[in-house]
Write an enzyme that holds these catalytic residues in place. Structure first.
Site, short mmCIF file in Angstrom:
data_model
loop_
_atom_site.label_atom_id
_atom_site.label_comp_id
_atom_site.label_asym_id
_atom_site.label_seq_id
_atom_site.Cartn_x
_atom_site.Cartn_y
_atom_site.Cartn_z
N HIS A 174 1.31 -0.50 4.68
CA HIS A 174 0.51 -1.32 5.10
C HIS A 174 1.11 -1.72 6.58
CE1 HIS A 174 2.69 -4.78 4.11
NE2 HIS A 174 2.98 -4.23 2.78
N ASP A 222 0.11 -4.51 8.39
CA ASP A 222 0.34 -6.06 8.72
C ASP A 222 1.46 -6.57 7.79
OD1 ASP A 222 -0.70 -5.06 5.90
OD2 ASP A 222 -1.51 -7.25 5.70
N ASP A 229 9.32 -4.55 4.95
CA ASP A 229 7.93 -4.74 4.23
C ASP A 229 6.92 -4.77 5.27
OD1 ASP A 229 5.85 -5.38 2.36
OD2 ASP A 229 6.21 -7.45 2.34
N GLU A 242 -3.35 -5.63 3.75
CA GLU A 242 -2.40 -5.59 2.30
C GLU A 242 -2.22 -6.88 2.00
OE1 GLU A 242 0.57 -5.02 -0.93
OE2 GLU A 242 0.90 -5.77 1.01
N GLU A 243 -1.66 -7.61 2.72
CA GLU A 243 -0.99 -9.05 2.47
C GLU A 243 -2.00 -9.98 2.17
OE1 GLU A 243 2.16 -9.13 1.90
OE2 GLU A 243 3.18 -7.77 2.92
N GLU A 266 6.62 0.58 -0.33
CA GLU A 266 6.88 -1.04 -0.19
C GLU A 266 8.77 -0.84 -0.51
OE1 GLU A 266 5.30 -3.46 0.20
OE2 GLU A 266 3.28 -2.94 -0.11
N HIS A 278 8.84 -11.15 2.97
CA HIS A 278 8.19 -12.63 2.77
C HIS A 278 9.33 -13.77 3.21
CE1 HIS A 278 4.51 -10.82 0.67
NE2 HIS A 278 5.15 -10.06 1.29
ZN LIG Z 1 4.47 -4.90 1.61
#
Ligand SMILES: [Zn+2]
Length: 382
Positions: free
Chosen positions: A79, A81, A111, A143-144, A168, A355
């Site tokens: 992903h 984003d 990520d 995706e997030e 990931e 994150h």
């Molecule tokens: Zn991810």
């Protein structure tokens, strides 16, 4: 490490292009620049690129890049984003790649913008003329938040590849399973009135009491019926997360709303679970003469499980020297397995850093991951 300077440069370019996705409009950004940059590099390597619009208003795009032709082949997917970040809590600029202590710091470093640089490095070592089956690079949006990018790809039809790796950050371990997740709301409408006489209204909070009992019974039922020893929490879980209702102690509560999540194991699916919830809500609505509505707070993600001992799982286990494991986070993998593509989640960097402020990719994970990807390309495409 001849590929490393280029990888650092590519990662630095991607990190400098903010592509935050958020359910809050004020934080949500387009991912167009990231998609176009990856498409550009893919074209240089000889890929055919197809940029697909996912949401014109929010300027969200997917990329499907194809090198080679014919049936089968391997998908490398990620992903584009990132989550939002709190710059004040970072020790460096989240949008400037910063190398320190053998780590590459930046928002999206592990990520998962970093994966694209690694995938491109693996592909660039391949002699195009030797390809017997195609290599696909997929880059998705959102995706997030909503997984809208993967959903759009699944609707259009994913390439009919034999296998897919979703890069990931898993610390180079192959992941073959995760739980599914739903977030649901129950809204009860009764009738407000003066509390001195219950007959003047119909109490929505009383009805919510029955709804909660039903949900807790359903939770026990699911727990007794389903479990999988591969997960650290082996059973499905249902968490009552928040509740809002009423306004005054001396007023009959006219409205009450409950939010809960349900995390379920492979073999269970969202439509059956939603039906199970609705049957119980209908029963309470009838008994309490209230209106009860179930609303999904987001579309949800199905559980993911690769076939037991699938070809790709066995290959990834052999390459990495790690047995396949389960994780506690959701990914885009169920959209691939739904189309019978043998899928694993595996990548460099750790989910512990994702994150978080000071997200990084450890330099010593880069070469091994490129090596695994090269061998997977050889296995499926050459
Ligand atoms: Zn991810």
């Amino acid at each position: 490490m001849p590929a490393l300077p280029r990888i650092k440069q590519q990662l630095s370019t991607l990190i400098a292009l903010p592509s935050i996705s958020s359910t809050l409009d004020e934080y949500d950004l387009s991912n167009q620049a990231v998609i176009e940059q990856i498409a550009n590099w893919c074209e240089t390597l000889g890929f055919n690129v197809d940029i697909q619009c996912v949401d014109a208003k929010r300027k969200k795009f997917n990329l499907l890049a194809t090198l080679g032709s014919g049936p089968g082949g391997l998908i490398l997917s990620g992903h584009t984003d990132t989550v939002p970040c709190n710059e004040a809590r970072w020790n460096s600029d989240p949008f400037t790649l910063t190398e320190k202590d053998n780590r590459l710091y930046g928002l999206g470093s592990c990520d998962m913008k970093g994966f694209f640089a690694l995938a491109l490095a693996a592909v660039s070592s391949v002699n195009k003329n030797q390809l017997k089956a195609p290599i696909f690079i997929l880059a998705t949006s959102d995706e997030e938040t909503s997984m809208q990018g993967a959903r759009a790809l699944a609707t259009l039809g994913l390439p009919k590849a034999r296998a897919a790796v979703i890069g990931e950050p898993t610390g180079l371990k192959p992941i073959h399973m995760h739980k599914g997740i739903m977030m649901e709301s129950v809204r009860i409408t009764g009738q407000s009135g003066h509390s001195s006489n219950p007959d003047l209204g119909n109490n929505a909070m009383d009805a919510m009491h029955s709804v909660i009992s039903e949900l807790m019974n359903y939770r026990d039922e699911l727990k007794n019926k389903h479990s999988h020893a591969g997960f650290s929490v082996p059973t499905p879980t249902l968490n009552l997360g928040c509740i809002h209702g009423g306004d005054n102690p001396n007023r009959i509560c006219g409205q009450c709303e409950l939010h809960f999540d349900l995390r379920f194991i492979p073999g269970m699916n969202m439509s059956t679970l939603r039906k199970g919830i609705e049957q119980r809500l209908e029963k309470v609505a009838l008994l309490t003469k209230t209106q009860i509505e179930r609303v999904s707070l987001f579309d949800g993600v199905e559980a993911f499980a690769s076939e037991e001992n699938s070809e790709l799982v066995k290959l990834a286990e052999k390459l990495s020297g790690h047995g396949a494991e389960a994780v506690a986070f959701a990914t885009e993998a169920p959209f691939f397995t739904a189309q019978n593509i043998d899928t694993i989640v595996m990548g460099a960097g750790s989910i512990d850093q994702a994150h978080q402020p000071d997200e990084y990719m450890a330099l010593d994970q880069i070469d091994p991951m490129i090596g695994y990807l090269k061998k997977m390309i050889h296995h499926y495409c050459i």
